[in-house]
Design a protein around this motif. Structure first.
Motif, PDB file in Angstrom:
ATOM      1  N   GLU A 132       0.823  -1.203   0.000  1.00 33.45           N
ATOM      2  CA  GLU A 132       0.000   0.000   0.000  1.00 33.45           C
ATOM      3  C   GLU A 132       0.857   1.252   0.000  1.00 33.45           C
ATOM      4  O   GLU A 132       1.968   1.255   0.515  1.00 33.45           O
ATOM      5  CB  GLU A 132      -0.905   0.019   1.232  1.00 33.45           C
ATOM      6  N   LYS A 133       0.292   2.308  -0.538  1.00 37.93           N
ATOM      7  CA  LYS A 133       0.960   3.595  -0.515  1.00 37.93           C
ATOM      8  C   LYS A 133       1.060   4.038   0.943  1.00 37.93           C
ATOM      9  O   LYS A 133       0.121   3.858   1.710  1.00 37.93           O
ATOM     10  CB  LYS A 133       0.098   4.584  -1.311  1.00 37.93           C
ATOM     11  N   MET A 134       2.203   4.603   1.319  1.00 35.22           N
ATOM     12  CA  MET A 134       2.366   5.041   2.703  1.00 35.22           C
ATOM     13  C   MET A 134       1.443   6.217   2.992  1.00 35.22           C
ATOM     14  O   MET A 134       1.376   7.156   2.205  1.00 35.22           O
ATOM     15  CB  MET A 134       3.797   5.519   2.919  1.00 35.22           C
ATOM     16  N   SER A 135       0.747   6.153   4.109  1.00 33.53           N
ATOM     17  CA  SER A 135      -0.040   7.315   4.518  1.00 33.53           C
ATOM     18  C   SER A 135      -0.199   7.313   6.024  1.00 33.53           C
ATOM     19  O   SER A 135      -0.243   6.253   6.652  1.00 33.53           O
ATOM     20  CB  SER A 135      -1.412   7.314   3.838  1.00 33.53           C
ATOM     21  N   LYS A 136      -0.260   8.526   6.589  1.00 36.30           N
ATOM     22  CA  LYS A 136      -0.416   8.639   8.038  1.00 36.30           C
ATOM     23  C   LYS A 136      -1.753   8.032   8.455  1.00 36.30           C
ATOM     24  O   LYS A 136      -1.878   7.425   9.508  1.00 36.30           O
ATOM     25  CB  LYS A 136      -0.326  10.105   8.462  1.00 36.30           C
ATOM     26  N   ARG A 137      -2.762   8.176   7.586  1.00 38.89           N
ATOM     27  CA  ARG A 137      -4.097   7.681   7.904  1.00 38.89           C
ATOM     28  C   ARG A 137      -4.094   6.149   8.049  1.00 38.89           C
ATOM     29  O   ARG A 137      -4.735   5.591   8.915  1.00 38.89           O
ATOM     30  CB  ARG A 137      -5.063   8.108   6.784  1.00 38.89           C
ATOM     31  N   LEU A 138      -3.327   5.454   7.181  1.00 39.47           N
ATOM     32  CA  LEU A 138      -3.297   3.989   7.235  1.00 39.47           C
ATOM     33  C   LEU A 138      -2.391   3.469   8.358  1.00 39.47           C
ATOM     34  O   LEU A 138      -2.362   2.271   8.635  1.00 39.47           O
ATOM     35  CB  LEU A 138      -2.815   3.417   5.899  1.00 39.47           C
ATOM     36  N   GLY A 139      -1.632   4.377   8.966  1.00 43.42           N
ATOM     37  CA  GLY A 139      -0.718   3.946  10.031  1.00 43.42           C
ATOM     38  C   GLY A 139       0.510   3.228   9.504  1.00 43.42           C
ATOM     39  O   GLY A 139       1.238   2.593  10.253  1.00 43.42           O
ATOM     40  N   ASN A 140       0.738   3.299   8.188  1.00 52.00           N
ATOM     41  CA  ASN A 140       1.912   2.604   7.624  1.00 52.00           C
ATOM     42  C   ASN A 140       2.966   3.592   7.147  1.00 52.00           C
ATOM     43  O   ASN A 140       3.787   3.276   6.304  1.00 52.00           O
ATOM     44  CB  ASN A 140       1.480   1.674   6.485  1.00 52.00           C
ATOM     45  N   PHE A 141       2.883   4.805   7.665  1.00 50.71           N
ATOM     46  CA  PHE A 141       3.860   5.839   7.315  1.00 50.71           C
ATOM     47  C   PHE A 141       5.070   5.625   8.208  1.00 50.71           C
ATOM     48  O   PHE A 141       4.984   5.766   9.427  1.00 50.71           O
ATOM     49  CB  PHE A 141       3.220   7.211   7.563  1.00 50.71           C
ATOM     50  N   LEU A 142       6.196   5.250   7.624  1.00 49.95           N
ATOM     51  CA  LEU A 142       7.349   4.853   8.438  1.00 49.95           C
ATOM     52  C   LEU A 142       8.540   5.762   8.216  1.00 49.95           C
ATOM     53  O   LEU A 142       8.937   6.022   7.079  1.00 49.95           O
ATOM     54  CB  LEU A 142       7.751   3.410   8.101  1.00 49.95           C
ATOM     55  N   THR A 143       9.110   6.217   9.325  1.00 48.86           N
ATOM     56  CA  THR A 143      10.347   6.982   9.264  1.00 48.86           C
ATOM     57  C   THR A 143      11.479   6.069   9.733  1.00 48.86           C
ATOM     58  O   THR A 143      11.237   4.982  10.266  1.00 48.86           O
ATOM     59  CB  THR A 143      10.277   8.205  10.183  1.00 48.86           C
ATOM     60  N   VAL A 144      12.714   6.534   9.556  1.00 52.06           N
ATOM     61  CA  VAL A 144      13.862   5.748  10.007  1.00 52.06           C
ATOM     62  C   VAL A 144      13.782   5.541  11.518  1.00 52.06           C
ATOM     63  O   VAL A 144      13.987   4.440  12.027  1.00 52.06           O
ATOM     64  CB  VAL A 144      15.182   6.458   9.609  1.00 52.06           C
ATOM     65  N   ARG A 145      13.447   6.612  12.264  1.00 57.12           N
ATOM     66  CA  ARG A 145      13.405   6.473  13.724  1.00 57.12           C
ATOM     67  C   ARG A 145      12.254   5.606  14.207  1.00 57.12           C
ATOM     68  O   ARG A 145      12.354   5.009  15.269  1.00 57.12           O
ATOM     69  CB  ARG A 145      13.439   7.843  14.404  1.00 57.12           C
ATOM     70  N   ASP A 146      11.172   5.515  13.425  1.00 55.62           N
ATOM     71  CA  ASP A 146      10.090   4.584  13.789  1.00 55.62           C
ATOM     72  C   ASP A 146      10.628   3.159  13.901  1.00 55.62           C
ATOM     73  O   ASP A 146      10.128   2.344  14.663  1.00 55.62           O
ATOM     74  CB  ASP A 146       8.993   4.569  12.706  1.00 55.62           C
TER      75      ASP A 146
END
Ligand code: ZN
Length: 514
Positions: free
Chosen positions: A294-308
């Protein structure tokens, strides 16, 4: 010297990358500009896939003896929310971030920029990326950008309206040569679809014309110019800073595929209209990243940063993704697919990468022990490892074919561990293995790192203490030939989520990755 072949988005074919100059000693010098992020939030792992691809170019060029003059910028003003689809429309991303919930902790927009720039540099180091020779900021190059606007107005490629200064696209017949986008359709349709709030400047002479300067005396970040108070257009900073640090014509320009149009197309128009010379001879674009399809999105909770992924959970790491993850494992997975294909980031791929990293770390510790022990004996590794390195480098020189290069690197690591399991390495074999790890690390960056993985607490790791004391008890039981007790202790250790390995140089352990 071998060819370094790389797909050129401008000519649409794989061709040798050619540094246009050599230094006094005859060494080729590659002049490379790679677009960096807008520092209105933490860069996500898709951004880092692009930065890592640039890092691989730098490393491979250095591995074949070139020098690289490497510039990667930080955008801290002028990037608007609708800039990707419409000219100079929407809100400034920096100002919008300051007004958001996360922006509340910052004193002002400069403070916000400083925070996210520092975070970018920290993540950059964690993932073992080479520092650029210059990391210029747009806000520190406004004077140069204003001078470029003046020159473009003077030579007839730009004009002023009540709202700003625009580059006149019909004045530059080559517009569209990079992206194939020569019509206004995408900008106009995109603008209409993206936002009703888009304000079209009625004085624009052509719908494709794009802003070089936005007049806005109310903007949070503004400078005085001959065209009044305002700020530079997003596209202008990169062509101006690239030419300032690397010259009129650069060898290679890169970025994410979303930058190809309009950002890079506009850079070419600005730069070539100024100098009459080609701006960049070779262009590279890294494709996008999906998370679990899936496309990364904050809404889907799959938005990942390096620090995450690399921070322990009590410092914001994502436990559902197994944080804290070894940053080199994250690096490895993000470049494990070919950069010209979309990449699907999955938990399984991340765990596989952690297993590979664990084997690399094991090989390192085997080699370290053997170097210290200095055992006599033949070198049964040198030839195998030499071939594995040659294959890895050849794959990287072939348009950064990382899947093949990593497979060759793992073959070498497997040879070191396989040899060690038969009998402890001789000093000569260990020297060959150590040299292999160094050599293969140079173009790939997945072996050695100065970065220290943050541990869960500043105190000693309680799991490690428990495991070490159980291992000591098991060694005693084995000495006493009390096999039942030794096995029982082993079960106890493994119940802690730890794997025990009995090798020729004693017992070691590691956390199990399931
Ligand atoms: Zn750029």
């Amino acid at each position: 010297m071998p060819d370094f072949r790389l797909y050129n988005s401008l000519t649409r074919q794989v061709e040798p990358l050619v540094p246009s100059e050599t230094d006094a000693s005859g060494t080729p010098v590659l002049r490379f500009y790679s677009c960096g992020p807008t520092v209105y939030s933490y860069a996500h792992i898709g951004n880092f896939r692009t930065f890592l691809t640039a890092d691989l170019v730098v490393r491979v060029a250095e591995a074949i003896g070139w020098k690289v003059r490497y510039v990667s910028n930080v955008t801290d003003v002028g990037h608007l929310t609708e800039d990707d689809v419409a000219d100079a429309a929407g809100e400034d991303r920096m100002a919008k971030a300051l007004a958001s919930k996360e922006g509340e902790r910052f004193a002002n927009v400069w403070d916000l920029a400083r925070h996210y720039t520092e975070a970018l540099v920290a993540d950059w180091r964690a993932l073992n990326l080479r520092e650029p020779d210059v990391r210029p900021r747009a806000t520190e190059h406004v004077r140069e950008q204003i001078r470029a606007v003046e020159a473009l107005v003077a030579n007839g490629h730009a004009y002023e309206t009540a709202d700003g200064v625009y580059f006149h696209v019909p004045s530059f017949p080559d517009y569209g040569k990079l992206s194939g986008n020569t019509e206004a359709d995408r900008l106009d349709v995109g603008a209409a679809a993206a936002s009703r709030a888009v304000v079209v400047d009625e004085e624009k002479r052509d719908p494709r014309d794009f802003a070089l300067w936005k007049k806005d005396p109310g903007h949070l970040m503004q400078w005085h110019s001959p065209y009044g108070w305002g700020f530079p257009g997003w596209h202008l900073e990169c062509s101006v800073m690239a030419q300032q640090y690397l010259g009129e014509t650069i060898d290679l320009h890169g970025g994410g595929e979303d930058l190809r149009f309009p950002h890079h197309e506009c850079e070419i128009a600005q730069a070539e209209a100024l100098t009459g010379e080609p701006f960049a001879r070779h262009w590279m674009h890294t494709r996008f990243l999906l998370v679990e399809d899936e496309k990364m999105s904050k809404r889907l909770g799959n938005f990942l940063t390096v620090r995450d992924l690399t921070a322990p959970p009590e410092r914001g790491g994502r436990a559902d993704w197994g944080a804290p993850v070894d940053p080199l494992a994250l690096r490895l997975v993000l470049v494990s697919g070919n950069y010209r294909q979309p990449f699907n980031f999955t938990l399984k791929a991340l765990k596989d990468a952690q297993k590979h990293r664990q084997r690399i770390a094991e090989a390192e510790s085997v080699v370290r022990e053997a170097l210290e022990a200095g055992r006599d004996g033949p070198d049964r590794l040198g030839a195998t490892l030499g071939a594995a390195y040659d294959d890895a480098l050849a794959a990287m020189l072939d348009d950064l074919n990382t899947p093949v290069a990593f497979a060759a690197a793992y073959r070498g690591v497997g040879a070191i561990l396989g040899q060690h399991h038969q009998q402890p390495l001789s000093a000569d074999a260990a020297r060959a293995a150590d040299a292999f790890l160094d050599r293969v690390d140079a173009p790939l960056g997945i072996v050695r790192s100065d970065y220290e993985v943050p541990t869960s607490t500043a105190e000693a790791d309680p799991l490690a203490e428990q495991v070490e004391s159980l291992i000591a008890a098991r060694v005693e039981a084995r000495k006493a030939k009390d096999w039942a007790r030794a096995d029982a202790i082993r079960d106890e250790i493994e119940a802690l989520g730890v794997e025990v390995m009995d090798g020729p140089v004693g017992t070691t352990w590691r956390r199990k990755i399931d």
